[in-house]
Write an enzyme that holds these catalytic residues in place. Structure first.
Site, PDB file in Angstrom:
ATOM      1  N   ASP A   1     -23.588  11.947   5.718  1.00 60.27           N
ATOM      2  CA  ASP A   1     -24.610  11.727   6.490  1.00 60.27           C
ATOM      3  C   ASP A   1     -25.869  11.465   5.534  1.00 60.27           C
ATOM      4  O   ASP A   1     -26.321  12.456   4.888  1.00 60.27           O
ATOM      5  CB  ASP A   1     -24.953  12.737   7.478  1.00 60.27           C
ATOM      6  CG  ASP A   1     -26.195  12.271   8.522  1.00 60.27           C
ATOM      7  OD1 ASP A   1     -26.964  11.447   8.387  1.00 60.27           O
ATOM      8  OD2 ASP A   1     -26.033  13.366   9.654  1.00 60.27           O
TER       9      ASP A   1
ATOM     10  N   SER B   1     -29.408  15.513  15.877  1.00 60.98           N
ATOM     11  CA  SER B   1     -30.335  14.995  14.804  1.00 60.98           C
ATOM     12  C   SER B   1     -31.604  15.652  15.275  1.00 60.98           C
ATOM     13  O   SER B   1     -31.758  16.908  14.909  1.00 60.98           O
ATOM     14  CB  SER B   1     -30.449  13.292  14.994  1.00 60.98           C
ATOM     15  OG  SER B   1     -31.173  12.817  13.884  1.00 60.98           O
TER      16      SER B   1
ATOM     17  N   HIS C   1     -23.850   9.684   9.619  1.00 63.94           N
ATOM     18  CA  HIS C   1     -24.656  10.330  10.680  1.00 63.94           C
ATOM     19  C   HIS C   1     -24.169  10.445  12.283  1.00 63.94           C
ATOM     20  O   HIS C   1     -24.398  11.194  13.259  1.00 63.94           O
ATOM     21  CB  HIS C   1     -26.176   9.737  10.996  1.00 63.94           C
ATOM     22  CG  HIS C   1     -27.204  10.518  11.462  1.00 63.94           C
ATOM     23  ND1 HIS C   1     -27.582  11.689  11.352  1.00 63.94           N
ATOM     24  CD2 HIS C   1     -27.746  10.013  12.710  1.00 63.94           C
ATOM     25  CE1 HIS C   1     -28.520  12.119  12.081  1.00 63.94           C
ATOM     26  NE2 HIS C   1     -28.793  10.958  12.888  1.00 63.94           N
TER      27      HIS C   1
END
Length: 686
Positions: free
Chosen positions: A624, A538, A658
């Site tokens: 995501d 991320s 995600h």
């Protein structure tokens, strides 16, 4: 590795001008998710990655079996007391998802746990395996029992896009109620009488912007919006104080918050503001009998704790004043005591403030660790539940007896296969950044392993999120093969307090990247590491892209998971999910030319050049909503076109979000894939 020819992404120049700067983006076409060419390209990348890693299938399977064999697959969590019930979750061998259960409460002590056995009198509230059915992806967003223990509100998702469908279940009869509300976000809160449930929904940018009030048994179309947040920088959420006396509606940006409260026995009433928002001031509220507790940073960088009258919650009187060396993280209010979770010298701690007594801190036995209050729903209690772990101690659950000051170990996560923490060591080292700042590094290694050794260096460094020293079953597959595992506690995170975070954001963001490179260099220079492989996800994926541009020669390989590597283009587009919210973290390059040029000087996609880069594995998910799939897809395409070295691999989960794949066995296989690639890449670098 194989000498397969990689896919070639077509170049379709797209020209934009920002602050007098003309930018040509050859791979902007990959942002169109429903274009068949986009899907075909991602599938071609997956096929290429499969061919390039085909020789690792045996190693991947070995690592998967190691993770599986070390895990007690049929297990129970330590039950948590809430009202007349003990609540817990359990897993069963061969099943992907957890099962939420409860048993009637008798006595103060939790029921005795027996491995592999459900507790006597068990009531299954939710079975994730039954809810998932044949779906490739399943996630539970909300699971909230009404105060009287009779109703369960829960929400489910089958795509990974973090939009859930809310359902309700009568825990007395077992029936699923007709109430069903699509499109909700995480969280929610019950009224005191259990007739009303409050929940949030998101806008087109995936920002939670509305709180709704639902009366059980009525159509969702009749639900009332009790608050709408129109400022695009702010998220909202709703919850209950531990006392269950007040509903709490919180609005927050990255740097500012505003809280509203409402008596939980008056669900149709109006929420009142505790203190109006002021840019840069963050605060949270809990109820403590005849007053509120306010944790805030008004003129207190590391936060201070204050009290406030019930009828005047905006008037704050200091209880624990600000300290330069201690960051206050959270406060938990109970009938007879208050508990503060804090951070000092790069470690977490717990402080107890007894009503009418002297405050004290709970001590822990290891030099580096992570400890925090965990699972304390009861307002009236003589015990404090704590979670504890270190890099060599598996996750542990303690009860701290507030009367005797005894720390009672209730459970330590079993690690099968003869794991002995005495076979491993953990250390704290300090690197020196280019500006002279000392940066902590946490290190784990198997005793007797030769040094220098191949090293996996993990980092994040954003949003004041701390990557604290913790245990990982999967990591043993590296340590037992002679690896060093290290965490770089770099600026932009929160490990050393709020200033540590402030010094790694906005126009000082590059400190995050130079800190990480300094940690890699320190590990080599101090004799720990032969070759360093970097890993992050991320915002930690942005870190990966930035450091490999900054010092590609410092790393033998890079694993970037759901990586935020096209950050500038994303934050220039306010129509994309979460972009406007992110301006308080990175700056606003759309309206501020200085921010634009500073970001452009470090963002990974813009700064790929023709040098020799190490092998890179990027892992992403098509659904995501936080870091969109096209960021790593564009990055890998540009690396192939511009850089030397590699290979550069992209693996896209075509039905996940995600967090990647949702089932635990699927997640273990995904981790085994990454670890096999790391092991092979380190071997090739020797």
């Amino acid at each position: 590795m194989s000498s397969e020819t990689p896919p070639t992404a077509k170049k379709v120049p797209s020209e934009r001008v920002h602050h007098g700067d003309t930018v040509v983006d050859d791979y902007a076409w990959l942002t169109v998710k429903d274009d068949p060419e986009t899907i075909a390209h991602l599938e071609a990348e997956n096929a290429y990655t499969q061919r390039m890693t085909g020789h690792l299938e045996s190693l991947q399977e070995t690592v998967f079996q190691e993770i599986k064999s070390r895990t007690l697959e049929t297990d129970l969590s330590v039950p948590t007391r809430k009202g007349e019930w003990w609540y817990y979750s359990r897993t069963e061998e061969g099943k992907q998802y957890g099962i939420q259960c409860r048993v009637a409460a008798t006595g103060e002590n939790p029921p005795e746990l027996k491995a592999g056995e459900p507790l006597p009198g068990e009531q299954v509230m939710l079975d994730g395996n039954e809810l998932a059915g044949e779906s490739d992806f399943f996630a539970l967003g909300t699971s909230s029992v009404s105060p009287d223990g009779t109703l369960l509100a829960y929400s489910v998702n089958f795509t990974g896009d973090e939009r859930f469908t809310l359902k309700m279940k009568n825990l007395v009869t077992g029936e699923t109620l007709p109430d069903e509300i699509p499109g909700i976000f995480y969280g929610g809160a019950w009224s005191a009488d259990g007739t009303t449930f409050f929940y949030t929904t998101v806008d087109e940018a995936w920002r939670p912007d509305k709180v709704h009030r639902h009366v059980v048994g009525t159509p969702a179309a009749d639900d009332v919006v009790v608050h709408e947040e129109t400022d695009e920088r702010f998220w909202i959420g709703v919850g209950l104080t531990r006392s269950e006396r007040y509903l709490v509606l919180s609005a927050g940006s990255k740097i500012t918050s505003e809280v509203r409260i409402l008596e939980a026995d008056d669900p149709a009433g109006e929420f009142r503001v505790v203190r109006p928002r002021k840019t840069g001031v963050e605060y949270g509220v809990d109820h403590a009998g005849d007053h509120f507790l306010i944790l805030h940073n008004a003129n207190a960088e590391n936060f201070e704790l204050a009290t406030a009258p019930i009828d005047d919650p905006g008037t704050w009187t200091p209880l624990i004043e600000h300290r330069e060396d201690t960051r206050l993280l959270d406060v938990d209010a109970f009938e007879g005591h208050t508990v503060v979770h804090f951070r000092r010298d790069g470690l977490t701690g717990v402080r107890v403030l007894p009503a009418g007594g002297e405050p004290y801190e709970i001590s822990f036995p290891e030099p580096i660790y992570d400890a925090a209050p965990s699972g304390n729903p009861e307002f009236v209690t003589g015990r404090l539940r704590l979670g504890y772990t270190s890099m060599i101690t598996p996750p542990s659950v303690y009860d701290y007896d507030l009367r005797t000051h005894e720390l009672i170990l209730l459970k330590r996560k079993p690690v099968l296969g003869g794991y002995d923490p005495d076979d491993y060591e953990q250390f704290r080292e300090w690197a020196t950044a280019p500006d002279g700042t000392r940066v902590p590094i946490s290190i784990a290694v198997r005793k007797g392993s030769p040094r220098p050794a191949p090293t996996l260096l993990y980092g994040y460094g954003s949003y004041e999120i701390s990557i604290d020293p913790s245990f990982s079953v999967a990591r043993l597959s590296l340590l037992d093969r002679g690896f060093v595992f290290a965490i770089a506690h770099i600026r932009g995170g929160g490990e050393m307090g709020r200033r540590w975070y402030e010094d790694g954001k906005f126009q000082q963001k590059k400190n995050t990247f130079t800190d990480f490179v300094a940690c890699a260099e320190h590990l080599k220079e101090s004799g720990w590491s032969s070759d360093v492989i970097a890993r992050g996800g991320s915002a930690g994926g942005l870190l990966m892209g930035a450091v490999v541009n900054l010092a590609p020669e410092a790393f033998a390989g890079v694993v970037a998971q759901v990586p935020f590597v096209d950050a500038l283009n994303t934050i220039l587009d306010p129509s994309l999910p979460l972009t406007v919210i992110e301006w308080d973290e990175w700056g606003d390059p759309l309206h501020n030319p200085d921010v634009y040029h500073y970001m452009k000087s470090y963002t990974p996609y813009e700064n790929v050049d023709g040098r020799v880069y190490p092998p890179i594995l990027a892992i992403t998910s098509l659904n995501d909503t936080r870091v969109l799939y096209h960021e790593p897809a564009k990055w890998i395409a540009k690396l192939r076109d511009t850089a030397q070295g590699g290979p550069f691999l992209l693996k896209t989960e075509m039905g996940a979000g995600h967090g990647g794949r949702s089932g635990r066995y699927d997640a273990w296989r995904e981790e085994a894939f990454a670890l096999a690639w790391i092991l092979d890449t380190a071997k090739a670098a020797q």
